[in-house]
Design an enzyme around this catalytic site. Sequence first.
Site, PDB file in Angstrom:
ATOM      1  N   TYR A 144       0.851  -1.189   0.000  1.00 36.58           N
ATOM      2  CA  TYR A 144       0.000   0.000   0.000  1.00 36.58           C
ATOM      3  C   TYR A 144       0.883   1.234   0.000  1.00 36.58           C
ATOM      4  O   TYR A 144       1.843   1.316   0.772  1.00 36.58           O
ATOM      5  CB  TYR A 144      -0.895  -0.003   1.243  1.00 36.58           C
ATOM      6  N   ASP A 239       9.202   3.006   0.058  1.00 37.02           N
ATOM      7  CA  ASP A 239       8.121   3.656   0.794  1.00 37.02           C
ATOM      8  C   ASP A 239       8.305   3.290   2.264  1.00 37.02           C
ATOM      9  O   ASP A 239       7.940   2.202   2.706  1.00 37.02           O
ATOM     10  CB  ASP A 239       6.761   3.189   0.262  1.00 37.02           C
ATOM     11  N   LYS A 267       3.745   9.178   8.924  1.00 36.07           N
ATOM     12  CA  LYS A 267       3.489   8.586  10.249  1.00 36.07           C
ATOM     13  C   LYS A 267       4.409   9.141  11.351  1.00 36.07           C
ATOM     14  O   LYS A 267       4.203  10.250  11.785  1.00 36.07           O
ATOM     15  CB  LYS A 267       3.494   7.063  10.133  1.00 36.07           C
TER      16      LYS A 267
HETATM   17  C1  LIG Z   1       0.147   4.721   5.775  1.00 33.25           C
HETATM   18  C2  LIG Z   1       0.916   4.480   4.563  1.00 33.25           C
HETATM   19  C3  LIG Z   1       0.835   5.334   3.454  1.00 33.25           C
HETATM   20  C4  LIG Z   1      -0.161   6.443   3.365  1.00 33.25           C
HETATM   21  O1  LIG Z   1       0.053   7.447   4.304  1.00 33.25           O
HETATM   22  P1  LIG Z   1      -1.172   8.434   4.657  1.00 33.25           P
HETATM   23  O2  LIG Z   1      -0.556   9.399   5.613  1.00 33.25           O
HETATM   24  O3  LIG Z   1      -2.226   7.567   5.254  1.00 33.25           O
HETATM   25  O4  LIG Z   1      -1.611   9.067   3.390  1.00 33.25           O
HETATM   26  C5  LIG Z   1       1.691   5.124   2.396  1.00 33.25           C
HETATM   27  N1  LIG Z   1       2.574   4.119   2.415  1.00 33.25           N
HETATM   28  C6  LIG Z   1       2.678   3.273   3.450  1.00 33.25           C
HETATM   29  C7  LIG Z   1       3.717   2.187   3.440  1.00 33.25           C
HETATM   30  C8  LIG Z   1       1.844   3.408   4.550  1.00 33.25           C
HETATM   31  O5  LIG Z   1       1.927   2.546   5.566  1.00 33.25           O
END
Ligand SMILES: *Cc1c(COP(=O)(O)O)cnc(C)c1O
Length: 430
Positions: A144, A239, A267
């Site tokens: 994701y 990511d 985060k």
């Molecule tokens: C949470 C998450 C996102 C998205 O971040 P948001 O602040 O919710 O838009 C993207 N990549 C990874 C790996 C994530 O865990």
Amino acid sequence: MNISTSQALFEKAQNFIPGGVNSPVRAFRAVGGSPVFIKSAKGPYVYDEDDNEYIELINSWGPMILGHGHELIQKAVSDAIQHSFSFGAPTRREVEIAELITSMVPSIEKVRMVNSGTEATMSAIRVARGFTGRDKIIKFEGCYHGHGDSFLIAAGSGAVTFGTPDSPGVTKGVANDTLTAPYNDLDAVQKLVDANKGQIAALILEPVVGNMGCVLPAEGFLEGLRRICDEEGIVFIFDEVMTGFRLSKGGAQERFGIKPDLTTLGKIIGGGMPVGAYGGKAEIMNWVSPLGPVYQAGTLSGNPIAMAAGLTMLSYLNEHPEVYSQLELSGHKLVNGFKNSMKKLGLDYTINSIGSMYTLFFTDQQVTDFPSAKSSNLPLFGKYFHAMLDRGIYMGPSQFESMFLSTALEDSHIERIIQANEDSLKEVIG
Ligand SMILES: *Cc1c(COP(=O)(O)O)cnc(C)c1O
């Protein structure tokens, strides 16, 4: 357990908010029942609207790595708000946090702040496309990367949970530019690259996956991807929205010793405030506006209150390496406790973990990719989730989530989680 106030709020919420929530997984659809509405939190505990107390394993999906309401961050935010909330102009703390990020994350030479992980990943692939002059990207099934159009193809947790991996509203054109490979499958990546010679701008992945549950990269996988990207001139993107500042102070790239070209963060970086960032090689980041031609902007980017929280969080993590040794130890204790309980109960479910992340999969298959994650018994997970909640343990409400430990967890909390896990497993396997 009485959750009547939460239930009433959820009833009402559904009149005004799609599905009653502002982010889908919160609605508990994957596990059934009514979500608890959170009123407050402190240290390792969250409290719902009916004053039930839970031990935290979500921690806002990662940001609260020091537990809730950390004094230093609270103070930084309350000091900052004395000077107004936003200027839309450069501020000192943006320089300080950028300098700190480049010193903490091995591959980042320059960095741009945004407001969420989604913005970070969207912007990173735009830069990669601008830099390479190519259109296509490769992502992995079950990873994701936020809800940007390009990523809603075989996207983990939320999308998986609702069985709509390809969201309506994403155009065929965009979807066609996103190629997907199974996680941990280097051959599949090599085939995609060979079939799309000179057309792939970027390869993006979660270096440790959190969004199909916790899944680790196989030995040599990240190295192999690095090699393929080098050979083909593909921008290699980690990511690290989830793993950044969690798996070590330099994230997964420090832990595994692999340098991507670009990194996306979120985060933890905001200490609980809405913050994201993307950064990497200066050569690539110099393409970002106003220095370069790739446009990317944000009215509230680098917001002074958010920067005060984030800067304090990152400074703390940078200066306190014992945070990471404590998290490692807590993770080990918890996972060993879970394994002992399963042995006692004659179960051989798979538990994947690294540092302060873990997922207990209700399958006896090894979980190394999305199909194996999906072999889990989801109805059984739903029962287990509620059994844990009834025992005061607040977990991510889906099999396809990782749990996140914080430094606020003491041995007594970990023992309570282990006991609750054993009792819950006993209850649900009947
Ligand atoms: C949470 C998450 C996102 C998205 O971040 P948001 O602040 O919710 O838009 C993207 N990549 C990874 C790996 C994530 O865990």
